[in-house]
Scaffold this active site. Structure first.
Site, PDB file in Angstrom:
ATOM      1  N   ASP A 173       0.869  -1.169   0.000  1.00 25.55           N
ATOM      2  CA  ASP A 173       0.000   0.000   0.000  1.00 25.55           C
ATOM      3  C   ASP A 173       0.900   1.211   0.000  1.00 25.55           C
ATOM      4  O   ASP A 173       1.905   1.232   0.683  1.00 25.55           O
ATOM      5  CB  ASP A 173      -0.808  -0.010   1.302  1.00 25.55           C
ATOM      6  CG  ASP A 173      -2.274  -0.074   1.007  1.00 25.55           C
ATOM      7  OD1 ASP A 173      -2.641   0.106  -0.174  1.00 25.55           O
ATOM      8  OD2 ASP A 173      -3.039  -0.299   1.954  1.00 25.55           O
ATOM      9  N   ASP A 224      -3.139  -3.062   6.428  1.00 28.44           N
ATOM     10  CA  ASP A 224      -3.631  -2.821   7.780  1.00 28.44           C
ATOM     11  C   ASP A 224      -5.117  -2.536   7.824  1.00 28.44           C
ATOM     12  O   ASP A 224      -5.767  -2.737   8.828  1.00 28.44           O
ATOM     13  CB  ASP A 224      -2.845  -1.688   8.432  1.00 28.44           C
ATOM     14  CG  ASP A 224      -2.794  -0.443   7.556  1.00 28.44           C
ATOM     15  OD1 ASP A 224      -3.434  -0.449   6.483  1.00 28.44           O
ATOM     16  OD2 ASP A 224      -2.104   0.511   7.948  1.00 28.44           O
TER      17      ASP A 224
END
Lengths: 188, 676, 565
Positions: B300, B512
């Site tokens: 990410d 996450d």
């Protein structure tokens, strides 16, 4: 279903590889290589006297003798002694062959004998002997036929293979046939 | 966690005790190679006692049986030691929790004080300032500053809050300030630490596919050697030679791959343990090994490659506007903006204006205009001035509606910021555009270096971002990312992982957020940040307690080390057999066939000394290699071929030669001590 | 002369390689169903076969179906061959009036020829009718070889394909193997052999009267057609007891050269078929290197042993001391050693000299060749399969050592592959050891041995490795036509065949299902020297560790004793 497939395919294979294939080879062989295809036979006086490829039994000293045979030159079968390389059997076989050879060929006790002359061939039908083995027989053959040893040696040399890529050797049957042709008086 | 040495006396003592406890065949069953050594040792021992009772000499049998037992014990010791170290790691995490009291909210709303160990999944607890969080969970309400040092060893506290991607808390951590309502997500025995403990406990550990495959090879080899040994007396009987049981037993144990067989469990456990010491909790051993195979990693952008938030790095005034005026307006417009971007504009303006935090106050009678999804800008109305900042098109619309227009210089500035990977924000005052703010992604420190290390391991890094391709390309180039997927929506992650997998790649994913969960589950190796949401942590097969994305390097390295250590010790173990044959076979037949003495190339003194030396070597090589098994063979990034050649050289050739030297030395010692 | 003979040895090897390369590529096309120069002739025949048997060419099978077809076909062949042998007395073409074959012998022969072993416990020219030889034996020489080819090809497909459970169609592979591969070259070789002097008749027994007036029975028959396929199909079972030593099977140095080439030809070609099928010839060369390396080492040892004087002969007063016992004059020593090496690395089993009489070190090399599972080129199809199973073992350990889940040809190796590689490679070793041990505790087996001590030991060991390895050659001194050897031998041959075949097909199925890893640089390529070293080491170590004690007290001890004479 699979069983039927298997059976039919096997049937087709039997026809192809078990019938057609050998017949084709037989046809071509008989047509083009007739002599060889029928066993490279040698005839004399209209009779089959053997195959040039198969050793036959000869008795010294009138004839050259082939290599020892575990099957006594019985061409209905084939095979060697299968004596192990260190076996007692080999030891006694070789000793026996050596003393026999020395006696038959009239050699001196100190003379060395070529290996092929005192060892049994793999097939028991080995038609050939080494040039050296022919040479050591020459004297006794010459004596028996009452001709000069040099004549015999000359004949042996003629009959010896000339190529340089395989062992130097003589076909015993062909040699003996020549022997009979050239020096017929020796024959009984 | 304090990085203290784990070779403490306590652990060693426990491990020694454990080596004897493990002699129980029921527990040896898990290690077939050692089970056979156990059986063989028992047979030799029984024979030894028989000889002793019937008054025959039994000294040789006694010595052999002692060393055979040592072989088993050494193997047990290796496993017990690895387990002890892992347990110590895990226990130190757990101790915090065992005495914890939890304030559980009952169904009727009352609060009841219970022991943390009684908590079940979906219980809600309240944790106040200074208290320890009783178990893993998600924050349902509240914000708090949490000290996670008990688990991560990081002393800096972290902020955790409900909603969003920072809502996960771990049992055993302490709330420094604030009050939290937490929904428990893991019942007794299911927390991450519990998982971790089971990963390092031999008896409960799941074997990985690679390990099972290797074990099959070892069992197959053992069966072959069993046949070799069982048939040998029959063969020798043909020659009229009888071979005593003790010698056959020695031959069998020497030939069997006892070295790798004995160390195999320890290698796996120690690998998990090493991961744990790097603050990664692995929830499956399989994933750890798969990480050694990973060749694509999806990262990410936000939080992984860049610091979580974009920061204002530049304020560009348009023609005719005073710089300081722009700074002041930007500052005013951001006073009420609580987003990280807003705060960064505030601090940049303050810095430029040379003022300190406390001097700022919102002017009286000012009205704040908050950011909404509709207007896509925020600002302040003060003294009749409408100051706004927002995305280019939103401001354009806004100034148009007031009769203004966008000056050329602003357009140019906006374009160039976007091209360089930044995000432009336009600031306007009334109908006039007065400047442009350059919000920039700040790369994490060292990210370039880490990515290049990944590349050396043959891993391609792919950045996933919602940014437009232009921005994404600029960031990728700056960070040294190999590839990127721009304008990605949450489902893009899952799709791209599947696509990579279809092409045969093994994909790691670090994430996450809740919307990362499906991708984490799909990835071959999913690493969740400990700070991430519970759903992310559940979907992943590893949790990084430090929430540090570059941890992947450590994970990959550990995965590779486990495999390398196994392969190397297998090679070593098999190569050893050559020397043992040369020691034992001439010894067996020395009397009958002196000719075979030519095989005694080590010139070992007597048949008995030769056999005893081989058995001793075979036993002591296990403890000698324990440190290697526990530490793992060091992994250096080099080409596969080179690494293989090095390892063949060290462990293959080394394994071939070492026993020749060692057995000879042991033989000399054995003879000098008069043992035979 | 000896220099010339050595040159011939080198020439035979190089000529085989030169022919094998293009032929390997041709076979890849054949099994891929592509058009080749033979298509014009064979395609109609092929279509007829499919139509006749109801086979749909495009029906692909998964590994279980493929294996089922294999087993079924084996069973049918076995039953039919056994039946023919049991009633041959009443069948046509029985000029010598041979009787029916005893049941245990028949069982052994049927197993032997259906498993491509061609172990012969009786002398065929003295007990099998030409009908049995042609319809029974020769057919199995073709189809058991073609079935082996199919297995090898199926395994290569497992590597070459991805994400599928289909590994081809057994019936199609079998048919193509016979039609495009075995029949055409057999035909060419057979006619060549007739030219050289190998008889080809429909079964005549000739009575000759020798020069000195004795009668001699000379047996001819469809010899050439059978000899050519037994050499090419790694069968090895001769028309005559003496096999390739018999002057009718192998009359000249030239026929010997061609037949030696024929032994190695298809197994060697298959390496290149493999390369072509996986689309990388370099990998084929890498396997080729492993094979030729082991081949040349073994050849050097046996050549050295045979060209050294045998003390037994030397001490007796033989000029050179060279061990001509059991060898034929026309082949000489180098070519005999070359044949021995070739026939044992490939699971051929034909002989042109009596292995029992060869030097002890030769026996050691030959037994070693067979116990490693005949992977040095190996049997037709199954040799390649075993070599790939070895590659799996080697790559498994190598893969671990570079810290990756092991991968071979871009396929991840897992538990499945490991199980089958162990079954295929190690269980045969176990069976050899156990059967040999059983032999030594069975009085009737011991009475079959013609030698004592190390050589007797080697006889029994050689017999079991030969049968389990589906080789078929023997230390001929062993009297093998006893119920004990016929029955344990049948078991050994069945086990050896199916251990390899089942493993290969199962691995093919397992691999085909897997995805291919991307071709990146972090794996060990098959072409890497490191892999070659690893593969060599694994082959040598598996063989050596398993049979070190046996080889030590067998041929090695005999050699050491001989050296002390």
């Amino acid at each position: 279903m699979e069983l039927k497939k298997g059976f039919l395919i096997l049937l087709a294979m039997v026809v192809l590889t078990g019938v057609v294939y050998p017949l084709v080879v037989t046809g071509v062989g008989q047509l083009f290589f007739n002599h060889q295809a029928n066993g490279s036979l040698i005839t004399g006086d209209g009779k089959i006297i053997g195959s040039e490829l198969v050793a036959q039994k000869f008795e010294a000293p009138l004839y050259f003798v082939p290599r020892p045979s575990a099957i006594d030159y019985n061409a209905a079968t084939s095979g060697g002694t299968n004596n192990g390389p260190t076996s007692e059997a080999l030891k006694s076989e070789v000793r026996q062959n050596i003393s026999m050879a020395k006696k038959l060929f009239g050699l001196k006790e100190s003379d060395q004998v070529p290996a092929d002359m005192v060892t049994s061939s793999g097939s028991g039908l080995d038609p050939e002997i080494s040039f050296d083995s022919a040479v050591i027989q020459a004297k006794s053959v010459a004596n028996a036929r009452k001709i000069a040893e040099t004549e015999i040696i000359k004949l042996v040399e003629e009959q010896t293979t000339k190529d340089l890529v395989s062992p130097r050797r003589v076909n015993v049957l062909l040699l003996n046939l020549e022997l009979d042709r050239l020096f017929p008086k020796g024959t009984k | 966690m304090a990085k203290k040495s784990l070779f403490t006396g306590e652990i060693v003592k426990t491990a020694i005790l454990g080596s004897f406890v493990r002699l129980n065949p029921a527990s040896l069953w898990r290690n077939p190679v050692m089970l056979i050594v156990f059986v063989v040792s028992s047979i030799v021992t029984v024979q030894m006692f028989y000889l002793a009772v019937t008054g025959q000499s039994f000294g040789f049998e006694l010595q052999i049986s002692i060393w055979l037992w040592f072989t088993v014990l050494f193997a047990n010791f290796a496993e017990a030691l690895a387990e002890g170290r892992g347990n110590a790691q895990a226990q130190s995490l757990r101790t915090n929790r065992s005495n914890t009291i939890a304030n559980k909210i009952e169904h009727d709303g009352s609060i009841k004080t219970v022991s943390a160990t009684t908590l079940k999944k979906d219980d809600i607890v309240i944790v106040s300032e200074g208290e320890i969080i009783p178990s893993d969970g998600d924050i349902v309400h509240g914000v708090a500053l949490i000290d996670e040092s008990a688990i991560t060893g990081e002393s800096a506290p972290v902020v955790r809050e409900s909603g969003g991607d920072r809502c996960g808390v771990t049992g055993g951590t302490r709330v420094l300030s604030g009050k939290l309502e937490i929904r428990i997500t893991a019942g007794q025995g299911e927390t991450f630490i519990d998982h971790m403990i089971s990963m390092v406990e031999g008896a409960k550990r799941m074997k990985t596919p690679n390990e099972i495959a290797l074990e099959i090879l070892l069992i197959a080899l053992t069966s072959v050697f069993l046949c070799v040994t069982v048939t040998l007396p029959v063969f020798s009987n043909f020659f009229g030679t009888q071979i005593p049981v003790v010698i056959l037993a020695s031959l069998l144990v020497c030939l069997m791959p006892t070295t790798i067989g004995g160390l195999l469990p320890a290698i796996g456990i120690a690998g998990m343990d090493r991961l744990l010491s790097r603050n990664v909790i692995a929830l499956s051993g399989r994933a750890v090994e798969a990480s050694g195979d990973v060749d694509v990693v999806l990262l990410d952008k936000t939080g992984t490659i860049t610091l979580g938030n974009r920061q204002a790095v530049e304020l560009i005034p348009v023609d005719g506007v005073d710089e300081r005026h722009l700074f002041r307006c930007a500052l005013l417009s951001s006073l009420a903006d609580d987003t990280p971007e807003g705060r960064s504009i505030l601090s940049l303006s303050k810095e430029k204006l040379g003022i300190k935090g406390r001097d700022i106050k919102a002017p009286e009678l000012a009205t704040f205009v908050p950011y909404t999804a509709e207007n896509r800008m925020s600002g302040i109305d003060v003294e009749g001035r409408k100051i706004r900042k927002g995305a280019f098109d939103a401001i354009e619309q806004f100034v148009h509606s007031l009769g203004g227009s966008i000056p050329n210089k602003a357009r140019i500035a906006v374009d160039s910021i976007a091209k360089n990977g930044g995000t432009p924000l336009v600031v306007s005052e009334g109908p006039d555009v007065i400047g442009v703010v350059n919000l920039k992604d700040i790369l994490k420190e060292n990210i370039g270096h880490r990515l290049s290390q990944l590349r050396k391991l043959g891993i391609v890094s792919v950045m996933i971002t919602g940014d437009n391709p232009l921005t994404a390309a600029a960031i990728a180039a700056e960070a040294g990312i190999d590839d990127f997927i721009a304008q990605a929506r949450p489902e893009t992650k899952l799709a791209s992982i599947k696509k990579y997998q279809e092409d045969g790649h093994l994909v790691a994913m670090i994430g996450d957020g809740t919307n990362d969960a499906p991708a984490l589950a799909q990835a071959d190796v999913g690493v969740a940040m400990n700070a991430g949401t519970q759903s992310a942590r559940e979907a992943a097969n590893m949790v990084d307690l430090d929430s540090n994305p570059s941890k992947l390097l450590d994970i990959v390295e550990t995965g590779k080390q486990i495999l390398i250590t196994r392969g190397a010790l297998t090679t070593f173990s098999i190569a050893n057999d050559v020397a043992k044959y040369f020691a034992i076979i001439p010894a067996i037949f020395a009397a009958t066939f002196p000719e075979l003495g030519i095989l005694n190339i080590m010139h070992l003194a007597t048949p008995h000394s030769a056999i005893l030396s081989s058995v001793i070597f075979n036993a002591i090589i296990i403890p000698t290699l324990i440190p290697l098994a526990l530490k793992g063979i060091s992994y250096k990034a080099m080409t596969a071929q080179k690494m293989l050649l090095v390892n063949i050289f060290v462990f293959g050739l080394g394994g071939l030669l070492l026993p020749f030297v060692s057995i000879k030395l042991i033989d000399m010692i054995v003879v000098a001590l008069g043992l035979v | 002369m000896i220099a010339g003979e050595l040159m011939v040895v080198a020439l035979i090897i190089f000529a085989t390689i030169a022919c094998a390369y293009p032929f390997g590529i041709y076979m890849a096309k054949v099994f891929g169903g592509e058009k080749t120069f033979m298509s014009k002739v064979m395609r109609p025949v092929e279509n007829f076969f499919y139509k006749f048997a109801g086979i749909k060419e495009n029906d692909k099978q998964n590994w279980k179906q493929y294996l089922k077809s294999f087993v079924l076909f084996f069973g049918l062949g076995f039953v039919i061959l056994f039946a023919i042998l049991s009633v041959q007395k009443w069948l046509p073409m029985n000029p010598s009036g041979f009787g029916n074959i005893r049941w245990d012998t028949g069982l052994n022969i049927a197993t032997s020829f259906c498993t491509n072993t061609n172990w012969q416990s009786v002398s065929f020219e003295a007990s099998l009718t030409p009908f049995s030889q042609m319809i029974g034996i020769a057919v199995q020489n073709f189809v058991s070889a073609a079935a082996g080819l199919a297995v090898g090809v199926a395994l290569v497909r497992g590597f070459a394909r991805k994400n599928t459970d289909k590994i081809g169609n057994f019936w199609v592979d079998l048919t193509r193997g016979v039609l495009y591969v075995l029949v055409p070259i057999s035909l060419v070789v057979a006619i060549f052999l007739v030219w050289q002097g190998v008889p080809q008749t429909l079964g005549n027994t000739i009575q000759a009267t020798t020069i000195q007036g004795q009668s001699q029975t000379i047996i001819t028959g469809p010899v050439a057609s059978q000899v050519s396929i037994k050499m090419l199909g790694s069968n090895g079972g001769g028309y005559f007891n003496a096999n390739g030593a018999h002057p009718f099977e192998n009359p000249t140095p030239l026929s010997n050269a061609i037949q030696t080439m024929a032994i190695l030809f298809i197994p060697m070609s298959l390496l290149f078929t493999f390369g072509k099928m996986i689309g990388d010839m370099k990998k084929a060369w890498s396997l080729f290197f492993v094979c030729i390396f082991l081949f040349v080492i073994g050849l050097s040892i046996t050549m050295y042993a045979e060209m050294s004087p045998n003390p037994v002969l030397r001490n007796a007063g033989v000029a050179s001391g060279l061990n001509m016992e059991g060898k034929e004059m026309r082949f000489g020593i180098p070519s005999s050693a070359l044949w021995g090496q070739s026939t044992t690395v490939v699971s051929n089993g034909s002989v042109n000299g009596m292995h029992d009489s060869f030097m002890p070190l030769s026996g050691l090399v030959y037994i070693f060749n067979m116990i490693t599972g005949e992977v040095i080129f190996g049997g037709v199809g199954v040799g390649l399969a075993s070599l790939l199973l070895y590659s799996i073992l080697a790559m498994f350990i190598a893969g671990l050592m570079i810290g990756k889940t092991p991968e071979l040809l871009r396929k991840k190796l897992g538990v499945n592959e490991m199980v089958w590689a162990c079954v295929g490679l190690l269980t045969p070793c176990i069976v050899v050891l156990i059967l040999t041990a059983i032999g030594f505790v069975t009085p009737s087996a011991l009475s079959s041995l013609s030698a004592k001590g190390s050589h007797g030991f080697s006889q029994l060991l050689y017999a079991n490795t030969s049968m389990v390895g589906n080789n078929g050659s023997a230390f001929g001194g062993l009297a093998a036509n006893t119920p004990f050897f016929n029955l344990t031998g049948s078991f050994a041959m069945l086990f050896g065949r199916f251990a390899t075949v089942v493993s290969a097909i199962a691995v093919a199925g397992s691999l085909a299902k897997k995805n291919q890893s991307p071709a990146n640089s972090t794996q060990i390529p098959m072409t890497s020297p490191a892999f070659v070293v690893m593969l060599l080491a694994v082959i040598i170590i598996v063989g050596a560790l398993t049979f070190f004690p046996s080889l030590a007290i067998g041929p090695l001890l005999e050699h050491l004793k001989m050296a002390g004479m």
